[in-house]
Scaffold this motif. Sequence first.
Motif, PDB file in Angstrom:
ATOM      1  N   LEU A   1       0.829  -1.206   0.000  1.00  0.00           N
ATOM      2  CA  LEU A   1       0.000   0.000   0.000  1.00  0.00           C
ATOM      3  C   LEU A   1       0.865   1.259   0.000  1.00  0.00           C
ATOM      4  CD1 LEU A   1      -2.903   1.108   0.113  1.00  0.00           C
ATOM      5  CD2 LEU A   1      -2.740   1.046   2.608  1.00  0.00           C
ATOM      6  N   GLY A   2       2.010   1.192   0.677  1.00  0.00           N
ATOM      7  CA  GLY A   2       2.880   2.355   0.750  1.00  0.00           C
ATOM      8  C   GLY A   2       3.949   2.402  -0.323  1.00  0.00           C
ATOM      9  N   GLY A   3       3.941   1.448  -1.252  1.00  0.00           N
ATOM     10  CA  GLY A   3       4.985   1.368  -2.272  1.00  0.00           C
ATOM     11  C   GLY A   3       4.923   2.487  -3.296  1.00  0.00           C
ATOM     12  N   ARG A   4       5.978   2.589  -4.079  1.00  0.00           N
ATOM     13  CA  ARG A   4       6.066   3.643  -5.096  1.00  0.00           C
ATOM     14  C   ARG A   4       4.951   3.548  -6.133  1.00  0.00           C
ATOM     15  NH1 ARG A   4      11.097   4.053  -3.356  1.00  0.00           N
ATOM     16  NH2 ARG A   4      12.208   6.002  -3.782  1.00  0.00           N
ATOM     17  N   GLY A   5       4.615   2.343  -6.536  1.00  0.00           N
ATOM     18  CA  GLY A   5       3.608   2.173  -7.573  1.00  0.00           C
ATOM     19  C   GLY A   5       2.194   2.065  -7.045  1.00  0.00           C
ATOM     20  N   SER A   6       2.000   2.303  -5.755  1.00  0.00           N
ATOM     21  CA  SER A   6       0.670   2.182  -5.168  1.00  0.00           C
ATOM     22  C   SER A   6      -0.266   3.273  -5.706  1.00  0.00           C
ATOM     23  CB  SER A   6       0.761   2.288  -3.645  1.00  0.00           C
ATOM     24  OG  SER A   6      -0.524   2.380  -3.067  1.00  0.00           O
ATOM     25  N   THR A   7      -1.520   2.909  -5.879  1.00  0.00           N
ATOM     26  CA  THR A   7      -2.525   3.891  -6.331  1.00  0.00           C
ATOM     27  C   THR A   7      -3.187   4.597  -5.154  1.00  0.00           C
ATOM     28  OG1 THR A   7      -4.189   2.125  -6.384  1.00  0.00           O
ATOM     29  CG2 THR A   7      -2.997   2.591  -8.434  1.00  0.00           C
ATOM     30  N   ALA A   8      -2.752   4.294  -3.945  1.00  0.00           N
ATOM     31  CA  ALA A   8      -3.346   4.935  -2.769  1.00  0.00           C
ATOM     32  C   ALA A   8      -2.958   6.407  -2.697  1.00  0.00           C
ATOM     33  CB  ALA A   8      -2.869   4.224  -1.500  1.00  0.00           C
ATOM     34  N   ALA A   9      -3.812   7.204  -2.070  1.00  0.00           N
ATOM     35  CA  ALA A   9      -3.494   8.619  -1.850  1.00  0.00           C
ATOM     36  C   ALA A   9      -2.266   8.717  -0.946  1.00  0.00           C
ATOM     37  CB  ALA A   9      -4.682   9.323  -1.210  1.00  0.00           C
ATOM     38  N   PRO A  10      -1.459   9.785  -1.093  1.00  0.00           N
ATOM     39  CA  PRO A  10      -0.236   9.896  -0.281  1.00  0.00           C
ATOM     40  C   PRO A  10      -0.467   9.779   1.218  1.00  0.00           C
ATOM     41  CG  PRO A  10      -0.170  11.485  -2.055  1.00  0.00           C
ATOM     42  CD  PRO A  10      -1.548  10.859  -2.099  1.00  0.00           C
ATOM     43  N   GLU A  11      -1.565  10.333   1.721  1.00  0.00           N
ATOM     44  CA  GLU A  11      -1.836  10.239   3.161  1.00  0.00           C
ATOM     45  C   GLU A  11      -2.033   8.778   3.576  1.00  0.00           C
ATOM     46  OE1 GLU A  11      -1.624  12.236   5.530  1.00  0.00           O
ATOM     47  OE2 GLU A  11      -1.842  14.280   4.798  1.00  0.00           O
TER      48      GLU A  11
ATOM     49  N   ALA B   1       9.882  17.711 -21.029  1.00  0.00           N
ATOM     50  CA  ALA B   1       8.522  17.384 -20.607  1.00  0.00           C
ATOM     51  C   ALA B   1       7.939  16.241 -21.432  1.00  0.00           C
ATOM     52  CB  ALA B   1       7.633  18.621 -20.729  1.00  0.00           C
ATOM     53  N   GLU B   2       8.172  16.272 -22.744  1.00  0.00           N
ATOM     54  CA  GLU B   2       7.656  15.206 -23.611  1.00  0.00           C
ATOM     55  C   GLU B   2       8.345  13.881 -23.302  1.00  0.00           C
ATOM     56  OE1 GLU B   2       5.153  15.370 -25.417  1.00  0.00           O
ATOM     57  OE2 GLU B   2       4.886  17.375 -26.251  1.00  0.00           O
ATOM     58  N   ARG B   3       9.646  13.935 -23.040  1.00  0.00           N
ATOM     59  CA  ARG B   3      10.369  12.711 -22.702  1.00  0.00           C
ATOM     60  C   ARG B   3       9.833  12.125 -21.396  1.00  0.00           C
ATOM     61  NH1 ARG B   3      12.158   8.012 -23.857  1.00  0.00           N
ATOM     62  NH2 ARG B   3      14.041   7.337 -22.746  1.00  0.00           N
ATOM     63  N   ALA B   4       9.552  12.981 -20.412  1.00  0.00           N
ATOM     64  CA  ALA B   4       8.995  12.499 -19.143  1.00  0.00           C
ATOM     65  C   ALA B   4       7.641  11.842 -19.369  1.00  0.00           C
ATOM     66  CB  ALA B   4       8.869  13.662 -18.156  1.00  0.00           C
ATOM     67  N   ARG B   5       6.832  12.430 -20.255  1.00  0.00           N
ATOM     68  CA  ARG B   5       5.512  11.837 -20.520  1.00  0.00           C
ATOM     69  C   ARG B   5       5.651  10.487 -21.227  1.00  0.00           C
ATOM     70  NH1 ARG B   5       0.499  14.855 -23.531  1.00  0.00           N
ATOM     71  NH2 ARG B   5       1.963  14.913 -25.284  1.00  0.00           N
TER      72      ARG B   5
ATOM     73  N   ALA C   1       4.340   6.745 -19.732  1.00  0.00           N
ATOM     74  CA  ALA C   1       3.518   5.753 -20.427  1.00  0.00           C
ATOM     75  C   ALA C   1       4.102   4.351 -20.261  1.00  0.00           C
ATOM     76  CB  ALA C   1       3.418   6.107 -21.903  1.00  0.00           C
ATOM     77  N   GLN C   2       5.439   4.251 -20.162  1.00  0.00           N
ATOM     78  CA  GLN C   2       6.086   2.953 -19.961  1.00  0.00           C
ATOM     79  C   GLN C   2       5.975   2.478 -18.519  1.00  0.00           C
ATOM     80  OE1 GLN C   2      10.180   3.079 -21.286  1.00  0.00           O
ATOM     81  NE2 GLN C   2       9.682   4.452 -22.973  1.00  0.00           N
ATOM     82  N   LEU C   3       5.903   3.447 -17.596  1.00  0.00           N
ATOM     83  CA  LEU C   3       5.927   3.108 -16.180  1.00  0.00           C
ATOM     84  C   LEU C   3       4.892   3.964 -15.447  1.00  0.00           C
ATOM     85  CD1 LEU C   3       7.818   1.411 -14.159  1.00  0.00           C
ATOM     86  CD2 LEU C   3       8.827   3.630 -13.633  1.00  0.00           C
ATOM     87  N   PRO C   4       3.605   3.623 -15.576  1.00  0.00           N
ATOM     88  CA  PRO C   4       2.563   4.455 -14.963  1.00  0.00           C
ATOM     89  C   PRO C   4       2.806   4.667 -13.477  1.00  0.00           C
ATOM     90  CG  PRO C   4       1.612   2.754 -16.369  1.00  0.00           C
ATOM     91  CD  PRO C   4       3.064   2.436 -16.242  1.00  0.00           C
ATOM     92  N   SER C   5       2.737   5.926 -13.049  1.00  0.00           N
ATOM     93  CA  SER C   5       2.962   6.253 -11.644  1.00  0.00           C
ATOM     94  C   SER C   5       2.008   7.373 -11.250  1.00  0.00           C
ATOM     95  CB  SER C   5       4.417   6.702 -11.429  1.00  0.00           C
ATOM     96  OG  SER C   5       4.594   7.190 -10.122  1.00  0.00           O
ATOM     97  N   PRO C   6       1.010   7.087 -10.398  1.00  0.00           N
ATOM     98  CA  PRO C   6       0.051   8.120 -10.016  1.00  0.00           C
ATOM     99  C   PRO C   6       0.725   9.344  -9.399  1.00  0.00           C
ATOM    100  CG  PRO C   6      -0.691   5.950  -9.294  1.00  0.00           C
ATOM    101  CD  PRO C   6       0.707   5.780  -9.782  1.00  0.00           C
ATOM    102  N   ALA C   7       1.789   9.140  -8.652  1.00  0.00           N
ATOM    103  CA  ALA C   7       2.449  10.268  -7.983  1.00  0.00           C
ATOM    104  C   ALA C   7       3.108  11.212  -8.981  1.00  0.00           C
ATOM    105  CB  ALA C   7       3.482   9.747  -6.997  1.00  0.00           C
TER     106      ALA C   7
ATOM    107  N   GLU D   1       2.067  11.434 -12.333  1.00  0.00           N
ATOM    108  CA  GLU D   1       1.174  11.789 -13.434  1.00  0.00           C
ATOM    109  C   GLU D   1       0.768  13.260 -13.394  1.00  0.00           C
ATOM    110  OE1 GLU D   1      -2.806   9.982 -15.654  1.00  0.00           O
ATOM    111  OE2 GLU D   1      -2.168   9.214 -13.691  1.00  0.00           O
ATOM    112  N   ALA D   2       0.319  13.725 -12.230  1.00  0.00           N
ATOM    113  CA  ALA D   2      -0.120  15.121 -12.139  1.00  0.00           C
ATOM    114  C   ALA D   2       1.033  16.105 -12.373  1.00  0.00           C
ATOM    115  CB  ALA D   2      -0.773  15.366 -10.776  1.00  0.00           C
ATOM    116  N   PRO D   3       2.196  15.953 -11.718  1.00  0.00           N
ATOM    117  CA  PRO D   3       3.294  16.894 -11.981  1.00  0.00           C
ATOM    118  C   PRO D   3       3.752  16.907 -13.435  1.00  0.00           C
ATOM    119  CG  PRO D   3       3.717  15.667  -9.967  1.00  0.00           C
ATOM    120  CD  PRO D   3       2.532  15.031 -10.611  1.00  0.00           C
ATOM    121  N   ILE D   4       3.876  15.727 -14.055  1.00  0.00           N
ATOM    122  CA  ILE D   4       4.377  15.687 -15.432  1.00  0.00           C
ATOM    123  C   ILE D   4       3.390  16.353 -16.381  1.00  0.00           C
ATOM    124  CG2 ILE D   4       4.819  14.098 -17.347  1.00  0.00           C
ATOM    125  CD1 ILE D   4       6.225  12.276 -15.288  1.00  0.00           C
ATOM    126  N   MET D   5       2.113  16.064 -16.225  1.00  0.00           N
ATOM    127  CA  MET D   5       1.106  16.689 -17.091  1.00  0.00           C
ATOM    128  C   MET D   5       1.042  18.191 -16.851  1.00  0.00           C
ATOM    129  SD  MET D   5      -1.855  13.794 -16.791  1.00  0.00           S
ATOM    130  CE  MET D   5      -3.085  14.907 -17.402  1.00  0.00           C
TER     131      MET D   5
END
Length: 545
Positions: free
Chosen positions: A20-30, A210-214, A218-224, A226-230
């Motif tokens: 749940l606390g891992g890097r790839g977790s979809t849980a909210a940061p809190e 920015a385009e390279r980060a996006r 796409a290769q490594l989806p990360s919710p944390a 996604e918002a900053p990169i976009m």
Amino acid sequence: MPPALPPADLAQQLEAALALGGRGSTAAPEAALAACLAAMKLAAQLQRPLEHGRAAELRCLHLARLGRYTEAVAAAYEALPLLQGADQQTERCAVLRTQAMAASEANAFETALAAANELVRLARDRDASTALDAAIALAACFERMGDPWQAERVLSDGLRDHGPDASTPLNLSANNCLCVIGIGMLHLLLDSQADEAELQALLLHTRAAAERARELLAQLPSPAYEAPIMGNLAEVMLHQGELAGAGALLRQALALAQQQGLQAYAWRMRISLADWHLAQAEPEHALALALGVLEEMGAHGQQQTVIRARRSAYRACRALGRFEPALQHLEVAEREELRDLTRKMRAQSELFVSRAEAQQVQWQAEDARLEAQQQRQRAAEAAASAERDPLTGLGNRRHLERRCAELLPAAGREQRPLALAQLDIDHFKSINDRCGHATGDRVLTLLAQLLQDSMRASDVVVRQGGEEFVIVMPDTDLSAATDVCERLRERVATHPWAQLGGPDWQVTVSIGLAIAAPYELAALLETADAALYRAKRGGRNRLCA
């Protein structure tokens, strides 16, 4: 009082908390942060130091993502003593990077630089990912201390030198960080009314990051991320005049930031939306957004976000003809900028950070990279030397064993043919006795060259010892191997050896041939040796299979 849980149940809870606390977790940061704290307690209870250190590292990460930078720095100090083991150095590097970046945001530059320099030191003995980690940390320090140009150089050099070999998550982080630095430089240049060509060049460079980060996202989806990169890409598009695309991305990034509880980033996105409304000639909407962010932040907002909000409010009020509040917002923005500049200059003075010293840090990082590269090269050369016969340059018995450990199981799994030939120089002792050991050595080196010239690149040719050689021929059946060995025997027999020992001088070889299966080196060598013995008894200068 509830019964105590058995260790098996606690271990399952620990695994679930780490997930749940891992890097790839979809849980909210809190929620992820709470899971990390729970994992730390469970790991301590179960006496699991590896999991304890991992949970502590993730705790630092989530605190930083939530914008709780002072807490993240303190958590890093608690985590580092838990990450001393040789198998915990990846997590230790991650904590140091988080600490460097969080301390930079919290204006604790001495701590930030100490963490970054520790990463540079660790890069000396580790890999490209650690070196890129160090570049990200140093860049964050320089950017927050008021030198984004130095930050950009450090990070661009790091990506060029280490990016191709570093991990995908670090490449994503580095490109996103490069984009953030570029956006900060852009605001400085806009405020100073810089040359248009310089602005356009910076926009192109920042857009590429920015385009390279996006692409990496796409290769490594990360919710944390996604918002900053976009959001970062949207800000660049906004300054490039792509208003429709920028507006859609900004709203999407804002929704994600709010959904994930990234409050500090949500404030920044709302200010960027205010700038978008100004570009759309909608100053009322822009002013409402800027004032709303200023009210919500109170004394808790980042100084750069406060300055941007004040400047957006100033431009909106000026566009609406409300000159008195416009002047008030401008005065506050300039006062905050002066305070920010003074703080950065004081930090540079106290820590003796100058361009020359920044360059020295870069040189140290480059020296570390070169030394690590040289160490790897020396290790590779030593390994190659250990498998090489010093006289002929062919492989030795160790090389034969290593290559056959790769070739034989692969051939066995697919039932592919494989041949092994054992070759011995006839009457080699008489050559040494009549002509001396120097001539004998010359015969060995010339024969080795003949063998190499006669075989394929995929074949293995080794000197087993004395005058004995072994050849391994993958994907070669009995008929083909017999033809190869016969041609090789004839080539040796017809070689002009007379130049070494006189007009009637000749060198010949006897060859024993074995065919797999079995796909075992010892069995093949035994079979080939028996065939070689038959060739010797049969009169020498012949092949037996």
